[in-house]
Design an enzyme around this catalytic site. Structure first.
Site, PDB file in Angstrom:
ATOM      1  N   LYS C 189      -2.857  38.857  43.290  1.00 14.12           N
ATOM      2  CA  LYS C 189      -1.864  38.857  43.879  1.00 14.12           C
ATOM      3  C   LYS C 189      -1.076  40.419  44.714  1.00 14.12           C
ATOM      4  O   LYS C 189      -0.955  41.079  43.564  1.00 14.12           O
ATOM      5  CB  LYS C 189      -0.500  38.381  43.427  1.00 14.12           C
ATOM      6  CG  LYS C 189       0.323  37.588  44.078  1.00 14.12           C
ATOM      7  CD  LYS C 189       1.819  37.577  43.271  1.00 14.12           C
ATOM      8  CE  LYS C 189       2.345  38.442  43.346  1.00 14.12           C
ATOM      9  NZ  LYS C 189       3.038  39.283  45.060  1.00 14.12           N
ATOM     10  N   GLU C 263       0.730  49.842  34.495  1.00 11.09           N
ATOM     11  CA  GLU C 263       0.437  51.013  35.559  1.00 11.09           C
ATOM     12  C   GLU C 263       1.968  51.394  35.938  1.00 11.09           C
ATOM     13  O   GLU C 263       2.580  50.850  37.022  1.00 11.09           O
ATOM     14  CB  GLU C 263       0.204  51.499  36.346  1.00 11.09           C
ATOM     15  CG  GLU C 263      -0.595  52.422  36.475  1.00 11.09           C
ATOM     16  CD  GLU C 263       0.456  53.722  37.347  1.00 11.09           C
ATOM     17  OE1 GLU C 263       0.845  53.816  37.360  1.00 11.09           O
ATOM     18  OE2 GLU C 263      -0.539  53.105  39.112  1.00 11.09           O
ATOM     19  N   CYS C 297       3.942  56.508  42.322  1.00 13.59           N
ATOM     20  CA  CYS C 297       4.868  56.493  40.558  1.00 13.59           C
ATOM     21  C   CYS C 297       4.737  58.051  40.437  1.00 13.59           C
ATOM     22  O   CYS C 297       4.940  58.318  39.351  1.00 13.59           O
ATOM     23  CB  CYS C 297       3.840  54.867  40.036  1.00 13.59           C
ATOM     24  SG  CYS C 297       1.735  55.302  40.563  1.00 13.59           S
ATOM     25  N   GLU C 394      14.174  56.387  38.671  1.00 15.80           N
ATOM     26  CA  GLU C 394      12.846  56.718  39.808  1.00 15.80           C
ATOM     27  C   GLU C 394      12.868  56.321  40.933  1.00 15.80           C
ATOM     28  O   GLU C 394      14.017  55.325  41.077  1.00 15.80           O
ATOM     29  CB  GLU C 394      11.428  55.664  39.449  1.00 15.80           C
ATOM     30  CG  GLU C 394      10.524  55.287  40.451  1.00 15.80           C
ATOM     31  CD  GLU C 394       9.355  55.088  39.786  1.00 15.80           C
ATOM     32  OE1 GLU C 394       9.861  53.807  39.352  1.00 15.80           O
ATOM     33  OE2 GLU C 394       7.978  55.553  40.136  1.00 15.80           O
TER      34      GLU C 394
END
Lengths: 293, 306, 482
Positions: C189, C263, C297, C394
């Site tokens: 997906k 991840e 990331c 983040e």
């Protein structure tokens, strides 16, 4: 005339010391005949917390030791265990083993320590890699220990289960907080005495006795435990552990092997508690036929 | 030492900033992915033409050859509307007078190589005489070479003093210091030599003689541009830059120009501060300009070779 | 005034042509080698974030569609894929790699239109790396017994894979290639904001002749992802995305036998020592935080500069930021394109506001932003406290915090002082210092004197809350073998 023998107090092992549980509680596991074996510490969440603090403190030094030195120390544990084998045989028999089975289990445990002492400076060579990237960089991946690892030891084994679960983790430079088998805890405490008389620095292996039910949530939720090896046999506890572990993205591994089987010794059990770290550095190509400078 | 350097503290050249070559290659590759199209390309090529030092540095050079080149220097731009002339012609000292006369009142300058070009293997007195001779003959600019052997054996003071001495001999002529980067081998050395040259009095730093390969790679030019930037940030003094040798296409020249814009900024986009040492580049620029004008790809047969 | 917009010499627009690109107006679900309408009949719009225009309608898969996809994958696994030799599996993957190379420009253009990243990056980085990833794992398919000595090669079954919007095609390649090489089948997906290159990949897979059901692509939102995670007949979940969603997934599959790799996010330290090659370090800082608009990331979002060079580095960084071209992602000269979505732009703007309110010194690139679309100026916050939200969380955008340090010990402690552990950068000329830092930084990838480099042979993944498991290289195979 019979001499009154001196009974042993089974204490827990934290940071190289033998405290009693801070909770002051005990439980009495039974032998095969249903008689109480001893009064064993019923460790509390605070004992676990103290053990994690000790393990965290010991982690830096242990992980930075030369692999060769870790191997020597594991070998020393085997030597000490060999010297005290009769005590373990006795305890195993107290906990229901036949004499033959008890001797076999101690033999196997000693040999397993020797096996992993030989791996400490080799698994890195098996599992590391130099990666041939397409750019002008030198790139390599090495294994590094995860940190503080919680272990819930197998329920149906007193010594070989403990050794088979914690030693590969420690061989890889991690420090351990282990909950011994609830039913068969005696050898774990005696093993702590072996550790203390070996060259294992305090805090590297911390041994608690008590119940999975009470401590499983702490193993799962403690934010300073990096990974947990679950070798118990309660599906519900395993699930609880996994759910709580998610809050700190803790690594959870299930120990599915029979510790008495020879398949239960392999370097993949070391690798399970290693992170892979990849490092890049530029390569300066100067001179030679490939130079475009 | 020239007056402008009076108040500037000379650094210890053993400890110049280090350079990571792979990082430099990546930076340059980024610049080379830039697409310079349409009007910006035409404008850029005109700038390139205006920054060229049309060069002949051959043992077989004759007055005839030099005169032909000087004629070209003055008429090249007429092929295309609003085209500037080239910046200068670059010749040996023995040809300075001939070039000067051939160029007459045009604004094309005469640059002369000196200091026992290209090897630089001569005593300092000879180099000074060589320089003074060129200046007396009318050279507007002097392109000296550094003593690479001395540099590579770590005698940075020797190199520094020599440049300072030549600077003094130049008088009013602007001094370009050729590092001969192909012989310095590493970018660390290029950076170090750039600093020595600037602190010793260079008005320009220049990559190469054109006699040694590799010459003006974009990597080398980038390192020298960053050295100029750091020098400017420390002292407030602008130093010129001249990549020479190996830049023969408009595309490469345009990327060099863009590199100047992205490192030193616009103030350097001017032939007072930036030059190309090249002989065949001018024709390629003209061909590209004609292609832009007509939409037709060009042939070398239609552009004079001299 | 934008320093790019000079008075002397400006670059003309250099737009990449989109003329050769084939996009349908509506995309269905790719299940069992066929294009299936969604059970719900619902579609959502995929938007070009650079101009807010609709590119296509994309089907929204629900539980039933996911179930269909999983059944197709299971059927293909049992009957076709697990029976095929490694050699033949590898040949399919090689073929896919080649087809991506053939259609590279089309993929790059669609990636840029759909996601907002600059055409330079999608052309030079995303698409070639995606093709290379397939090529790399193609070669493993018939060599798996060499990967893990003394361990029997066993595929897992059906892998459910959920990928993010920052590298849509590349992440699809990272997921699909090793899964297929190891003999698994896949239900993948893509993110709802960037479905189009995954759907183009489905078309390409169709063209490659890969047996039906080996790769199924279901588009949709979080509910679609959750249907994959919770499907009982999936053997493995691979997720790349936010740490919060990763934790939800880890909880959701507790008690099941599903194998998991995550991840997740990061807050990676980029450390500049006094003896670093400073100009290259500045490039590394820029590449570390502004690559892909900071939607990375492993972005080097926490800069640590040794005090002796702090002033120089910050000045050089500001100068360099002013030379970045921010704007139309389709322009070949654009360095920084559009923020992927309106929602993400709001998140980034929120953090910038926090930084300003906290009284931090701010610097933003001297550039004009396009009036339409979602754009954000490259931004620095200088002398930010370790405890600041900007340092702790983040941001996933072009926002860099700068802290100074004095000693090696201090910077190691600060760099490791985060729940994340994805990547780190170290810049110094001294080899022994590099090795000291690379071994002490708790991060899965350490770039020494470089940053943000990726390669199919190089394992990637984090420590701590940045996730577990590795993707890429030999180590990336482990996630797909039993």
């Amino acid at each position: 005339m019979t001499r009154l023998s001196v009974l042993k107090t089974y204490k827990i092992y934290i940071g190289g010391q033998f405290p009693r549980t801070e909770s002051g509680r005990y439980y009495s596991p039974l032998d095969a005949a249903g008689k109480p074996l001893a009064n064993v510490c019923l460790s509390s969440r605070k004992d676990l917390r103290n053990a994690v603090v000790a393990a965290r403190k010991a982690f830096g030094g242990w992980s930075e030791r030369a692999a060769f030195n870790r191997g020597q120390i594991l070998y020393r544990i085997a030597e000490m265990l060999e010297g005290r084998r009769s005590q373990f045989v006795e305890e195993l028999m107290l906990q229901g083993s036949s004499e033959k089975a008890a001797n076999q289990e101690v033999d196997l445990s000693i040999d397993r320590l020797v096996y992993y002492s030989g791996w400490t400076d080799k698994y890195q060579q098996i599992f590391s890699a130099v990666n041939p990237v397409a750019s002008s960089h030198f790139n390599f991946s090495v294994l590094e220990p995860m940190g503080v690892v919680g272990v819930v030891a197998p329920q149906n084994s007193s010594l070989i289960g403990l050794v088979s679960t914690i030693i590969p983790i420690v061989a890889g430079g991690n420090t351990v907080v282990v909950l011994a088998s609830e039913k068969l805890p005696l050898c774990a405490v005696t093993f702590a005495e072996v550790l203390q008389t070996s060259d294992v620095p305090g805090g590297i292996i911390n041994i608690l006795t008590g119940t999975e039910k009470e401590l499983i949530e702490q193993f799962g939720s403690h934010m300073d435990i990096n990974a947990v090896l679950y070798a118990g046999d309660t599906a519900e506890n395993y699930k609880t552990l996994q759910v709580l572990a998610a809050d700190s993205v803790k690594r959870i591994v299930k120990f599915k092997l029979n510790p008495s089987d020879e398949t239960a010794e392999n370097p993949y059990l070391i690798q399970d508690f290693q992170e892979v770290k990849t490092t890049w550095h530029p390569i300066e190509n100067i001179g030679g036929s490939s130079s475009n400078y | 030492m020239s007056t402008k350097q009076k108040d500037i503290q000379i650094p210890d050249f053993r400890f110049t900033p280090t350079i990571d070559k792979v990082g430099v290659e990546e930076r340059v590759a980024r610049i080379q992915t830039r697409s310079i199209k349409g009007e910006s390309k035409i404008q850029g090529m005109k700038m390139v033409l205006n920054m060229i030092d049309l060069t002949t540095l051959e043992g077989k050079d004759t007055p005839g050859k030099v005169k032909q080149m000087c004629y070209k220097a003055q008429h090249l731009h007429e092929a295309y509307p609003d085209c500037p002339t080239v910046a200068a012609v670059c010749v040996y000292p023995s040809m300075v007078k001939i070039a000067k006369e051939a160029l007459g009142n045009s604004n094309v300058k005469v640059a002369s190589v000196s200091t026992a070009f290209p090897s630089g293997q001569a005593p300092r007195e000879v180099k000074i005489m060589d320089t003074k001779f060129a200046v007396e003959q009318g050279a507007d600019e002097i392109d000296m070479v550094i003593s690479r052997g001395k540099f590579l054996s770590g005698e940075y003071n020797f190199v520094f003093d020599e440049i300072a001495a030549i600077k003094e001999a130049c008088g009013k002529a602007r001094l370009k210091v050729i590092l001969e980067t192909g012989e310095l081998v590493t970018l660390d050395n290029v950076r170090k030599a750039s600093e020595i040259a600037m602190y010793a009095g260079a008005d320009f730093i220049k990559t190469s003689t054109g006699k040694i390969q590799p010459a003006a790679t974009m990597q080398v030019t980038y390192v020298m541009l960053m050295a100029i930037k750091d020098y400017f940030n420390k002292t407030g003094i602008m130093i010129g830059m001249k990549p020479a040798g190996g830049i023969s296409t408009s595309k490469l020249a345009l990327h060099n120009l863009l590199m100047v814009k992205e490192t030193l900024g616009e103030n350097w986009l001017d032939n007072h501060w930036f030059r190309f040492g090249a002989s065949s580049l001018a024709n390629d620029v003209l061909m590209q300009l004609m292609k832009s004008k007509t939409g037709v790809y060009q042939s070398g047969d239609y552009f004079s070779l001299d | 005034m934008n320093k790019n917009q000079s008075t002397k010499w400006n670059l003309d627009p250099a737009p990449e042509s989109a003329g050769h690109v084939q996009l349908k107006t509506q995309y269905e679900l790719f299940i069992n080698g066929k294009w299936e309408k969604p059970n719900s009949g619902k579609y959502f719009d995929s938007i070009n974030p650079a101009n807010e225009e609709k590119l296509a309608s994309v089907a929204h898969a629900d539980e039933n569609d996911v179930d269909k996809a999983v059944k197709a994958a299971r059927h293909a696994y049992e009957n076709v894929w697990s029976k095929l030799s490694g050699k033949e599996r590898g040949k399919y993957l090689f073929r896919i790699a080649r087809l991506i190379q053939e259609k590279a420009r089309e993929f790059a253009v669609i990636e840029t239109l759909d996601g907002g990243k600059s055409i330079r990056e999608s052309r030079d980085i995303d698409v070639p790396l995606a093709a290379n990833h397939f090529f790399y794992y193609a070669g493993w398919a018939d060599k798996l017994e060499y990967a893990f000595p003394n361990r029997p090669v066993k595929s897992l079954g059906v892998a459910g894979q959920i990928i993010p919007w920052n590298f849509p095609l590349l992440m699809a390649a990272w997921k699909i290639a090793p899964a297929l090489a190891a003999g698994n089948t896949v239900v993948l997906k893509p993110s709802e904001t960037t479905s189009l290159t995954a759907l183009k990949l489905a078309e390409l897979i169709e063209e490659s002749g890969l047996p039906a059901g080996v790769v199924n692509i279901v588009t949709g939102y979080g509910d679609t992802g959750s249907a994959i995670v919770n499907h009982p007949d999936i053997n493995k979940i691979a997720f790349t995305g936010s740490t919060n969603v990763g934790k939800m997934i880890q909880k959701a599959i507790a008690g099941t036998d599903k194998k998991l790799t995550l991840e997740l996010g990061g807050k990676s330290a980029n450390i500049i020592f006094e003896d670093a090659p400073i100009d290259q370090a500045v490039e590394g800082i820029v590449n570390g935080i502004f690559f892909n608009q900071g939607h990375v990331c492993c972005a080097g979002s926490r800069l640590f500069v040794q005090e002796g060079v702090a002033e120089t580095v910050i000045q050089k960084l500001k100068d360099r930021m002013d030379t970045l071209y921010v704007g139309d992602p389709m322009d070949k000269n654009t360095d920084i394109g559009a923020i992927n979505s309106k929602k993400q732009l709001e998140t980034i703007s929120k953090y910038i506001q926090i930084g300003i309110q906290d009284g931090n010194e701010i610097y933003q690139s001297n550039c004009a932003l396009p009036s339409n679309g979602y754009f954000c100026k490259p931004t620095l916050f200088i002398d930010v406290a370790q405890s600041s939200q900007l340092v702790q969380e983040e941001i996933f955008g072009p926002v860099l915090t700068i802290q100074t340090f004095r000693t090696v010990d201090e910077v190691i402690q600060k760099a490791n002082n985060t729940p994340f552990g994805l990547a780190a950068g170290v810049w110094t000329d001294k080899g022994s210092k590099i090795f000291n830092l690379t071994s002490k930084l708790r991060a899965g990838v350490v770039w020494a004197n470089t940053y943000n480099k990726f390669d199919p042979t190089s394992p990637f993944g984090g420590y701590k809350e940045s996730g577990f498991g590795r993707e890429g290289g030999l180590h990336g195979l482990e996630a797909y073998l039993g």
